[in-house]
Scaffold this motif. Structure first.
Motif, PDB file in Angstrom:
ATOM      1  N   UNK A 173     -12.393  41.564  69.355  1.00 55.41           N
ATOM      2  CA  UNK A 173     -13.216  40.414  68.973  1.00 55.41           C
ATOM      3  C   UNK A 173     -12.362  39.441  68.164  1.00 55.41           C
ATOM      4  N   UNK A 174     -12.758  38.155  68.130  1.00 49.16           N
ATOM      5  CA  UNK A 174     -11.993  37.188  67.329  1.00 49.16           C
ATOM      6  C   UNK A 174     -12.052  37.540  65.840  1.00 49.16           C
ATOM      7  N   UNK A 175     -10.986  37.198  65.138  1.00 48.51           N
ATOM      8  CA  UNK A 175     -10.940  37.438  63.702  1.00 48.51           C
ATOM      9  C   UNK A 175     -11.057  36.143  62.918  1.00 48.51           C
ATOM     10  N   UNK A 176     -11.385  36.274  61.634  1.00 50.92           N
ATOM     11  CA  UNK A 176     -11.509  35.092  60.788  1.00 50.92           C
ATOM     12  C   UNK A 176     -11.335  35.490  59.329  1.00 50.92           C
ATOM     13  N   UNK A 177     -10.930  34.529  58.509  1.00 44.41           N
ATOM     14  CA  UNK A 177     -10.773  34.766  57.081  1.00 44.41           C
ATOM     15  C   UNK A 177     -11.282  33.558  56.301  1.00 44.41           C
ATOM     16  N   UNK A 178     -12.064  33.829  55.276  1.00 44.05           N
ATOM     17  CA  UNK A 178     -12.576  32.796  54.380  1.00 44.05           C
ATOM     18  C   UNK A 178     -11.973  33.009  53.002  1.00 44.05           C
ATOM     19  N   UNK A 179     -11.471  31.961  52.390  1.00 40.86           N
ATOM     20  CA  UNK A 179     -11.030  32.014  51.002  1.00 40.86           C
ATOM     21  C   UNK A 179     -11.235  30.632  50.392  1.00 40.86           C
ATOM     22  N   UNK A 180     -12.087  30.572  49.396  1.00 37.03           N
ATOM     23  CA  UNK A 180     -12.431  29.290  48.795  1.00 37.03           C
ATOM     24  C   UNK A 180     -12.483  29.421  47.273  1.00 37.03           C
ATOM     25  N   UNK A 181     -11.883  28.454  46.601  1.00 40.95           N
ATOM     26  CA  UNK A 181     -11.808  28.466  45.141  1.00 40.95           C
ATOM     27  C   UNK A 181     -12.609  27.294  44.581  1.00 40.95           C
ATOM     28  N   UNK A 182     -13.261  27.503  43.438  1.00 44.97           N
ATOM     29  CA  UNK A 182     -14.007  26.435  42.795  1.00 44.97           C
ATOM     30  C   UNK A 182     -13.769  26.501  41.285  1.00 44.97           C
ATOM     31  N   UNK A 183     -13.618  25.349  40.666  1.00 44.64           N
ATOM     32  CA  UNK A 183     -13.406  25.275  39.219  1.00 44.64           C
ATOM     33  C   UNK A 183     -14.738  25.004  38.533  1.00 44.64           C
ATOM     34  N   UNK A 184     -15.022  25.753  37.464  1.00 43.72           N
ATOM     35  CA  UNK A 184     -16.254  25.561  36.716  1.00 43.72           C
ATOM     36  C   UNK A 184     -16.110  24.347  35.792  1.00 43.72           C
ATOM     37  N   UNK A 185     -17.145  23.524  35.649  1.00 46.61           N
ATOM     38  CA  UNK A 185     -17.050  22.367  34.743  1.00 46.61           C
ATOM     39  C   UNK A 185     -16.821  22.775  33.296  1.00 46.61           C
ATOM     40  N   UNK A 242     -16.805  42.125  28.235  1.00 41.94           N
ATOM     41  CA  UNK A 242     -15.523  41.999  27.548  1.00 41.94           C
ATOM     42  C   UNK A 242     -15.427  40.718  26.715  1.00 41.94           C
ATOM     43  N   UNK A 243     -16.529  39.958  26.647  1.00 40.71           N
ATOM     44  CA  UNK A 243     -16.581  38.798  25.762  1.00 40.71           C
ATOM     45  C   UNK A 243     -15.745  37.622  26.200  1.00 40.71           C
ATOM     46  N   UNK A 244     -15.656  37.401  27.509  1.00 42.59           N
ATOM     47  CA  UNK A 244     -14.855  36.285  28.024  1.00 42.59           C
ATOM     48  C   UNK A 244     -15.684  35.402  28.955  1.00 42.59           C
ATOM     49  N   UNK A 245     -15.142  34.228  29.239  1.00 44.81           N
ATOM     50  CA  UNK A 245     -15.747  33.285  30.182  1.00 44.81           C
ATOM     51  C   UNK A 245     -14.698  32.936  31.234  1.00 44.81           C
ATOM     52  N   UNK A 246     -15.164  32.582  32.433  1.00 45.83           N
ATOM     53  CA  UNK A 246     -14.230  32.242  33.505  1.00 45.83           C
ATOM     54  C   UNK A 246     -14.210  30.741  33.729  1.00 45.83           C
ATOM     55  N   UNK A 247     -13.038  30.233  34.088  1.00 43.05           N
ATOM     56  CA  UNK A 247     -12.888  28.821  34.398  1.00 43.05           C
ATOM     57  C   UNK A 247     -12.841  28.545  35.883  1.00 43.05           C
ATOM     58  N   UNK A 248     -12.567  29.619  36.685  1.00 42.23           N
ATOM     59  CA  UNK A 248     -12.471  29.425  38.131  1.00 42.23           C
ATOM     60  C   UNK A 248     -13.038  30.640  38.860  1.00 42.23           C
ATOM     61  N   UNK A 249     -13.569  30.377  40.041  1.00 43.13           N
ATOM     62  CA  UNK A 249     -14.171  31.420  40.867  1.00 43.13           C
ATOM     63  C   UNK A 249     -13.585  31.324  42.267  1.00 43.13           C
ATOM     64  N   UNK A 250     -13.200  32.467  42.822  1.00 43.56           N
ATOM     65  CA  UNK A 250     -12.695  32.520  44.197  1.00 43.56           C
ATOM     66  C   UNK A 250     -13.576  33.458  45.016  1.00 43.56           C
ATOM     67  N   UNK A 251     -13.954  33.000  46.193  1.00 44.53           N
ATOM     68  CA  UNK A 251     -14.750  33.800  47.131  1.00 44.53           C
ATOM     69  C   UNK A 251     -13.897  34.081  48.363  1.00 44.53           C
ATOM     70  N   UNK A 252     -13.953  35.310  48.859  1.00 51.78           N
ATOM     71  CA  UNK A 252     -13.211  35.618  50.084  1.00 51.78           C
ATOM     72  C   UNK A 252     -14.048  36.530  50.984  1.00 51.78           C
ATOM     73  N   UNK A 253     -13.756  36.469  52.256  1.00 49.55           N
ATOM     74  CA  UNK A 253     -14.372  37.342  53.258  1.00 49.55           C
ATOM     75  C   UNK A 253     -13.455  37.366  54.467  1.00 49.55           C
ATOM     76  N   UNK A 254     -13.283  38.534  55.065  1.00 49.03           N
ATOM     77  CA  UNK A 254     -12.447  38.580  56.260  1.00 49.03           C
ATOM     78  C   UNK A 254     -12.904  39.687  57.203  1.00 49.03           C
ATOM     79  N   UNK A 255     -12.578  39.483  58.444  1.00 53.28           N
ATOM     80  CA  UNK A 255     -12.923  40.444  59.486  1.00 53.28           C
ATOM     81  C   UNK A 255     -11.886  41.563  59.515  1.00 53.28           C
ATOM     82  N   UNK A 256     -12.161  42.596  60.274  1.00 57.30           N
ATOM     83  CA  UNK A 256     -11.252  43.745  60.349  1.00 57.30           C
ATOM     84  C   UNK A 256      -9.920  43.352  60.969  1.00 57.30           C
ATOM     85  N   UNK A 257      -8.849  43.788  60.339  1.00 61.36           N
ATOM     86  CA  UNK A 257      -7.508  43.517  60.875  1.00 61.36           C
ATOM     87  C   UNK A 257      -7.172  44.426  62.045  1.00 61.36           C
ATOM     88  N   UNK A 258      -7.995  45.459  62.259  1.00 61.53           N
ATOM     89  CA  UNK A 258      -7.654  46.469  63.255  1.00 61.53           C
ATOM     90  C   UNK A 258      -8.434  46.301  64.556  1.00 61.53           C
TER      91      UNK A 258
END
Length: 426
Positions: A304-316, A284-300
């Motif tokens: 077992x213990x649950x966990x959630x990862x969400x991390x954002x990073x800005x591109x230089x 689509x001819x665009x560039x990104x300035x920020x990236x977000x990564x996420x991961x999470x365990x089943x809510x149902x």
């Protein structure tokens, strides 16, 4: 028609049609294609639609209908669909001085100055026949003085067999008749939010919308709504380059079974999602300035213990470079490496803060030679276009794809994998 003449080609039930090319026994039979992990219905043949199977319906809800009526079921095969799309677009490029590819199954042809209505009708039918014979994909072609009307005409061409695949809206009488019969929510450029406002004001058809004043349209929907309103009146004022690009791109997946427990496999999955985001940015001819990564365990799962990862990073510097985006996504994920040992049921990558490639603000202290990097990326993209998706890829994606989706009904990659081509027995 006015100054411009545009043709919009739309592949009919594209994913289903791709499967039928290699399974001619399924023509005129009900067929559905499923989403990742075989979760929902994302494509239906006309016969499946007649059975009441709805778009987006969870597959488990229609299993009984599928079994009772012998519906053919396929897991999504995007390697096949992408290659078939390229073949269609390659043939279309011979019919116009300019071809604008809008999506995997749609393209706009500039037919300005090629001839009168009678010529264009014959020319259009030749296009439809050529695609049908050359690729095996049935297509519908709408021809009109604006892209929005051409899109409308393509829907009529698909809906009524008497048009033989080609519908022209070339007079004011035809335009009014088409607008009166066309639901306003189906107009190209009118989204759900806009449709809610129109429904509130009693605007049901495209003709109702056209009959509103320009001032009213501008007040309710700003410039974008006015453009669509003018296009429906025959004034060409939307270029494909002007269509709004996505404000963010997300690639994610739910993992089969209990999920992913091995950290290196989760890293490979995140790397794959990031590389796909980068590819879509380039498309689509665009560039990104920020990236977000996420991961999470089943809510149902409560056992077992649950966990959630969400991390954002800005591109230089805003980028569409696969290696940069993959590196950023993995660095973000590794900040949570201490969160290993969980069964992650879903993960994904979001790229956002998007800007046009031509409008990127560079950094004086950026040490990367972006000219050479851009040439390398284009070369890799070209290799992958010719030889199959991800033939060349960054090493972080791994080789086995242990995180791959469940694809119980997968068809073969007939055109992109030598081990899966059709074998003809003499």
């Amino acid at each position: 028609m006015k100054d411009g003449v545009f043709g919009l080609v739309d592949c009919n039930n594209f994913f289903v049609s791709c499967e039928r090319v290699f399974r001619p026994d399924l023509r005129d039979k009900p067929v559905v294609v499923l989403s990742n992990n075989d979760g929902c219905v994302i494509a239906r043949s006309n016969e499946s639609k007649a059975l009441g199977i709805r778009m987006g319906e969870p597959f488990f809800k229609v299993r009984d209908v599928v079994a009772r009526h012998g519906v053919a079921v396929f897991s999504s095969n995007f390697s096949l669909y992408g290659d078939m799309s390229r073949r269609v677009m390659s043939l279309l490029s011979a019919y116009t001085p300019r071809l604008d590819i809008y999506s995997v199954d749609e393209a706009v042809l500039d037919l300005t100055g090629m001839g009168d209505a009678e010529f264009l009708r014959g020319y259009g039918r030749d296009i439809v026949r050529k695609i049908g014979k050359g690729v095996g994909i049935p297509v519908s072609l709408g021809v009109a003085g604006t892209k929005t009307l051409a899109k409308m005409a393509s829907k009529y061409a698909k809906r009524y067999p008497a048009y033989e695949g080609v519908c022209l809206i070339d007079t004011e009488e035809k335009c009014e008749k088409a607008l009166r019969r066309f639901a306003v929510g189906d107009v190209w450029g009118i989204g759900r939010r806009m449709q809610k406002v129109l429904d509130y004001h009693g605007v049901r058809t495209a003709w109702d919308f056209v009959c509103r004043s320009e001032g009213w349209v501008r007040h309710e929907f700003s410039v974008a709504g006015v453009r669509t309103w003018r296009e429906l009146q025959g004034e060409s004022c939307i270029a494909l380059d002007d269509l709004p690009y996505k404000k963010s791109i997300c690639m994610s997946r739910s993992f089969p079974g209990h999920g992913l427990s091995e950290w290196h496999v989760l890293e490979e999955a995140v790397a794959y999602f990031a590389s796909e985001c980068a590819r879509k940015l380039r498309e689509q001819g665009t560039c990104c300035g920020q990236v977000t990564v996420f991961a999470y365990t089943s809510r149902f799962r409560t056992d077992v213990p649950g966990n959630m990862i969400q991390q954002q990073v800005r591109m230089p510097v805003p980028t569409q470079d696969t290696a940069e985006i993959v590196h950023a996504a993995l660095e973000a994920l590794r900040l949570h490496a201490h969160d290993g040992g969980f069964d992650y049921k879903k993960s994904g990558v979001i790229v956002w803060d998007l800007s046009p490639r031509e409008a990127v603000q560079t950094d004086l202290f950026d040490k990367m030679d972006r000219g050479k990097r851009g040439a390398l990326i284009r070369a890799v993209d070209e290799i992958n276009r010719k030889n199959g998706h991800n033939v060349v890829k960054v090493a972080a994606l791994g080789a086995e794809q242990e995180y791959a989706s469940e694809r119980q009904y997968a068809s073969r990659r007939y055109t992109t994998n030598l081990d899966e081509v059709l074998v003809v027995k003499v």
